[in-house]
Design an enzyme around this catalytic site. Structure first.
Site, PDB file in Angstrom:
ATOM      1  N   TYR A 146      19.824  -5.930 -11.968  1.00  0.00           N
ATOM      2  CA  TYR A 146      20.952  -6.366 -12.784  1.00  0.00           C
ATOM      3  C   TYR A 146      22.160  -6.754 -11.953  1.00  0.00           C
ATOM      4  O   TYR A 146      23.158  -7.252 -12.478  1.00  0.00           O
ATOM      5  CB  TYR A 146      21.347  -5.256 -13.772  1.00  0.00           C
ATOM      6  N   GLY A 147      22.100  -6.527 -10.632  1.00  0.00           N
ATOM      7  CA  GLY A 147      23.202  -6.845  -9.740  1.00  0.00           C
ATOM      8  C   GLY A 147      22.705  -7.528  -8.480  1.00  0.00           C
ATOM      9  O   GLY A 147      22.035  -8.562  -8.533  1.00  0.00           O
ATOM     10  N   SER A 148      22.991  -6.933  -7.324  1.00  0.00           N
ATOM     11  CA  SER A 148      22.670  -7.578  -6.048  1.00  0.00           C
ATOM     12  C   SER A 148      21.169  -7.711  -5.798  1.00  0.00           C
ATOM     13  O   SER A 148      20.747  -8.568  -5.013  1.00  0.00           O
ATOM     14  CB  SER A 148      23.320  -6.816  -4.889  1.00  0.00           C
ATOM     15  N   PHE A 156      13.560  -3.484 -12.426  1.00  0.00           N
ATOM     16  CA  PHE A 156      14.602  -4.222 -13.138  1.00  0.00           C
ATOM     17  C   PHE A 156      15.840  -4.366 -12.261  1.00  0.00           C
ATOM     18  O   PHE A 156      16.373  -3.393 -11.736  1.00  0.00           O
ATOM     19  CB  PHE A 156      14.976  -3.489 -14.434  1.00  0.00           C
ATOM     20  N   GLU A 189      19.395   1.890  -2.408  1.00  0.00           N
ATOM     21  CA  GLU A 189      20.084   2.267  -3.640  1.00  0.00           C
ATOM     22  C   GLU A 189      20.320   3.777  -3.764  1.00  0.00           C
ATOM     23  O   GLU A 189      21.325   4.198  -4.332  1.00  0.00           O
ATOM     24  CB  GLU A 189      19.288   1.778  -4.855  1.00  0.00           C
TER      25      GLU A 189
END
Length: 253
Positions: free
Chosen positions: A65-67, A63, A140
């Site tokens: 949600y940003g970059s 999933f 990440e």
């Protein structure tokens, strides 16, 4: 909303750069004394996450949600818009490196508890999942600011409650920032810039990436308007720090 949203920039955090240790070099050059996860710690985290997959042997959904939406840098089979519940997108991670500096840290997104979040799910072939996710972990899971966990993905093209990996914020991390006013958030985003680019570009690239999947995030749109207003005001007077955000700790974005 902003001219920069129509531009396509080549992001320095490419697949090749991640493979060649760009993130570690970025931290080493930053001059900050950060607690960075070792290769072994990241490996254990990835192994534990894959071992907890509810449907062993299936392709892995991730999933974004940003970059990761607009710069995934990993190989995938397909992608589609989805919804997750119990988490919401929030500028809650301070970054003195990627999108800021130790003197003027920036903010990047995390998934904080509560609410719901629309984002993009990427399906990774099960045979390639570990190798591809190793790249994602290098990017990440730099300092443990995120907690990878399995969430339920909801989308018209998915089987009910399809499991997927999401990087949720670690509230115990020293660079976790509790939500403050959207105006204070906008002031940081309007002025912070680091080796990966500006926080402003990060914000608008994320909005643009979401819009490519017909997803509107009202919170991000409000912050974007405030960023534009703040930058307009700043042309008449030098920007001043708001003093509302305790910005310490790592992050890339």
């Amino acid at each position: 909303m902003d001219e920069s949203m129509g531009e396509k920039r080549r992001h320095p955090l490419s697949r090749e750069a991640i493979q060649n240790g760009f993130v570690s070099e970025l931290i080493a050059r930053s001059g900050t004394s950060l607690r960075v996860l070792s290769d072994e710690e990241r490996r254990r985290s990835l192994d534990a996450t894959l071992a907890a997959q509810p449907t062993q042997g299936d392709d892995v959904w991730l999933f974004a949600y940003g970059s990761l939406i607009w710069n995934p840098a990993f190989h995938y089979i397909e992608r589609q818009p989805v919804l997750i519940r119990g988490w919401h997108r929030q500028f809650c991670l301070s970054t003195p490196i990627g999108r800021g500096t130790p003197a003027r840290p920036g903010l990047v997104l995390g998934l904080d508890r509560g609410g719901a979040c629309k984002g993009v799910a990427f399906r990774i072939d099960c045979a390639e999942a570990k190798a591809e996710l190793e790249l994602v972990w290098r990017r990440e899971m730099v300092t443990g600011a995120y907690v990878p966990r399995w969430v339920r993905l909801h989308g018209p093209g998915l089987i009910h409650d399809t499991p997927g990996i999401a990087f949720t914020i670690n509230r115990a991390a020293p660079n976790y920032v509790r939500p403050v006013s959207e105006d204070a958030t906008a002031q940081v985003i309007a002025t912070a810039c680091g080796a990966l680019g500006s926080c402003r570009d990060y914000l608008f690239d994320t909005i643009h990436g979401l819009e490519g999947f017909e997803i509107q995030d009202r919170h991000l749109n409000r912050v974007a308007r405030l960023v534009s207003e703040y930058r307009d005001r700043a042309t008449d007077s030098p920007p001043q720090a708001s003093g509302e955000l305790p910005m310490t700790g790592p992050g890339t974005g």
